[in-house]
Motif scaffolding. Structure first.
Motif, short mmCIF file in Angstrom:
data_model
loop_
_atom_site.label_atom_id
_atom_site.label_comp_id
_atom_site.label_asym_id
_atom_site.label_seq_id
_atom_site.Cartn_x
_atom_site.Cartn_y
_atom_site.Cartn_z
N ARG A 5 0.85 -1.20 0.00
CA ARG A 5 0.00 0.00 0.00
C ARG A 5 0.88 1.24 0.00
O ARG A 5 1.67 1.44 0.92
CB ARG A 5 -0.91 0.00 1.22
CG ARG A 5 -1.96 -1.09 1.21
CD ARG A 5 -2.79 -1.01 2.49
NE ARG A 5 -1.96 -1.35 3.64
CZ ARG A 5 -1.95 -2.54 4.23
NH1 ARG A 5 -2.72 -3.50 3.77
NH2 ARG A 5 -1.18 -2.77 5.27
N ILE A 6 0.73 2.05 -1.03
CA ILE A 6 1.45 3.31 -1.13
C ILE A 6 0.47 4.46 -1.02
O ILE A 6 -0.55 4.49 -1.72
CB ILE A 6 2.23 3.41 -2.45
CG1 ILE A 6 3.36 2.38 -2.49
CG2 ILE A 6 2.80 4.82 -2.66
CD1 ILE A 6 4.11 2.33 -3.81
N THR A 109 6.64 5.48 12.14
CA THR A 109 7.82 4.70 12.51
C THR A 109 8.11 3.64 11.47
O THR A 109 7.24 2.84 11.10
CB THR A 109 7.61 4.03 13.88
OG1 THR A 109 7.41 5.04 14.87
CG2 THR A 109 8.82 3.19 14.26
N ASP A 110 9.35 3.65 10.96
CA ASP A 110 9.84 2.67 9.97
C ASP A 110 9.12 2.74 8.63
O ASP A 110 9.21 1.81 7.83
CB ASP A 110 9.73 1.23 10.52
CG ASP A 110 10.59 1.02 11.75
OD1 ASP A 110 11.64 1.68 11.86
OD2 ASP A 110 10.22 0.20 12.60
N LEU A 111 8.44 3.84 8.37
CA LEU A 111 7.72 3.98 7.11
C LEU A 111 8.63 4.57 6.04
O LEU A 111 9.15 5.68 6.20
CB LEU A 111 6.50 4.88 7.30
CG LEU A 111 5.67 5.18 6.05
CD1 LEU A 111 5.00 3.90 5.54
CD2 LEU A 111 4.60 6.24 6.35
N VAL A 180 10.13 -0.21 -0.02
CA VAL A 180 8.74 -0.69 0.08
C VAL A 180 8.67 -2.20 -0.12
O VAL A 180 7.94 -2.90 0.58
CB VAL A 180 7.85 0.03 -0.95
CG1 VAL A 180 6.47 -0.63 -1.02
CG2 VAL A 180 7.70 1.50 -0.59
N GLU A 181 9.46 -2.70 -1.05
CA GLU A 181 9.46 -4.14 -1.32
C GLU A 181 9.90 -4.94 -0.10
O GLU A 181 9.38 -6.03 0.17
CB GLU A 181 10.37 -4.44 -2.51
CG GLU A 181 10.34 -5.89 -2.94
CD GLU A 181 11.20 -6.15 -4.16
OE1 GLU A 181 11.09 -7.26 -4.73
OE2 GLU A 181 11.99 -5.26 -4.56
N ARG A 182 10.84 -4.38 0.66
CA ARG A 182 11.40 -5.12 1.81
C ARG A 182 10.64 -4.88 3.10
O ARG A 182 10.74 -5.68 4.02
CB ARG A 182 12.86 -4.72 2.02
CG ARG A 182 13.79 -5.10 0.90
CD ARG A 182 15.25 -5.04 1.35
NE ARG A 182 15.61 -3.73 1.88
CZ ARG A 182 16.16 -2.77 1.15
NH1 ARG A 182 16.36 -2.95 -0.14
NH2 ARG A 182 16.48 -1.61 1.70
#
Length: 209
Positions: A5-6, A109-111, A180-182
Motif C-alpha cells: 500500500r502506497i 515509525t519505519d515507514l 517498500v518491497e522489503r
C-alpha cells in the motif's frame, strides 16, 4: 502475496498543480518498478487542499472528520509514503506541516518516505535536506536518499544540467521501491494493542459511539 500500500500526499494549492504532477510521476515510476518485480501495489492519493478545513478543525478540536480520518488511517497502514509539498519562504507549506502535525507520531515509525518538492527556482531545492528530511527523520520514518525537487524550468527541460527531472524521479522511485518491497508493516497493522482511532481523536472525547 498481500499488495503493498502506497499513500501519496500532495500539498499543492493550485489547480492544476505542479506539486500534484510531481507526486503522480513519482508514484507512477514506483508502481512500475514494483510491478516489474512481481509486487502488487495499491495506491491512494490525497490532495491536502481538499482536507484543509478538516485539518484546521482537528488542530483546534482534536477531532478528525471522516475524510481526514480516511487519510490518517491510510498513512498509518501504508507500506510507503510519497509526500510532495511546494516550497514557500524556504520551507514546506504550512498546510503540509499541519497535516503532519495531526498524524499520530507513532504512525510513521519505519515507514519508507519518498520526498518531493516544487518551487519556482532551483535555489529552493536544499529545503528537502534542511527542512523536510529532518521532519520525517524526527518521526522515525525512513526517507530515501534521493529527494526530488522540481523547479519551474525543470518541466520539459534538462533540469539542473546534471540529471534531468525524469532521471531524478526514476532514481528516487527506485530507491523508494527497494524499501517498500522489503518493508513489512503487517505486524503494526494487525497489532491487537493498537488504538482503533488516532490518539488525538481519543483525547477529543470521541473514543466510540
Amino acid at each position: 502475496m498481500t499488495a503493498k500500500r502506497i499513500v501519496v500526499v500532495s500539498a499543492g494549492l493550485s489547480t492544476p498543480s505542479s506539486t500534484r504532477q510531481l507526486a503522480d510521476r513519482l508514484a507512477a515510476d514506483a508502481v512500475d518498478i514494483l510491478r516489474e518485480r512481481g509486487v502488487e501495489v495499491e495506491v491512494q492519493t490525497f490532495e491536502l487542499r481538499d482536507l484543509a478545513h478538516d485539518i484546521t478543525n482537528h488542530l483546534l478540536m482534536g477531532f478528525a472528520p471522516p475524510k481526514l480520518e480516511e487519510a490518517l488511517d491510510a498513512v498509518s497502514t501504508a507500506d510507503g509514503l510519497i509526500a510532495v509539498t511546494p516550497i514557500f519562504t524556504t520551507s514546506y507549506a504550512g498546510l503540509f506541516k499541519s497535516f503532519i502535525d495531526v498524524i499520530d507520531p507513532q504512525a510513521l515509525t519505519d515507514l519508507p518516505v519518498l520526498i518531493g518538492a516544487t518551487g519556482g527556482t532551483p535555489r529552493h531545492s536544499l529545503a528537502i535536506d534542511y527542512a523536510i528530511r529532518p521532519l520525517f527523520t524526527y518521526l522515525h520514518a525512513i526517507p530515501v536518499t534521493t529527494g526530488v525537487f522540481a523547479a519551474t524550468g525543470d518541466w520539459g527541460g534538462a533540469g539542473d544540467g546534471v540529471r534531468s527531472l525524469p532521471d531524478r524521479v526514476f532514481r528516487g522511485a527506485r530507491e523508494f521501491a527497494d524499501l517498500v518491497e522489503r518493508t513489512d508493516r503487517a505486524d503494526r497493522v494487525n497489532d491487537p494493542f493498537a488504538l482503533d482511532r488516532p490518539l488525538g481523536h481519543l483525547i477529543g472525547g470521541l473514543a466510540g459511539e
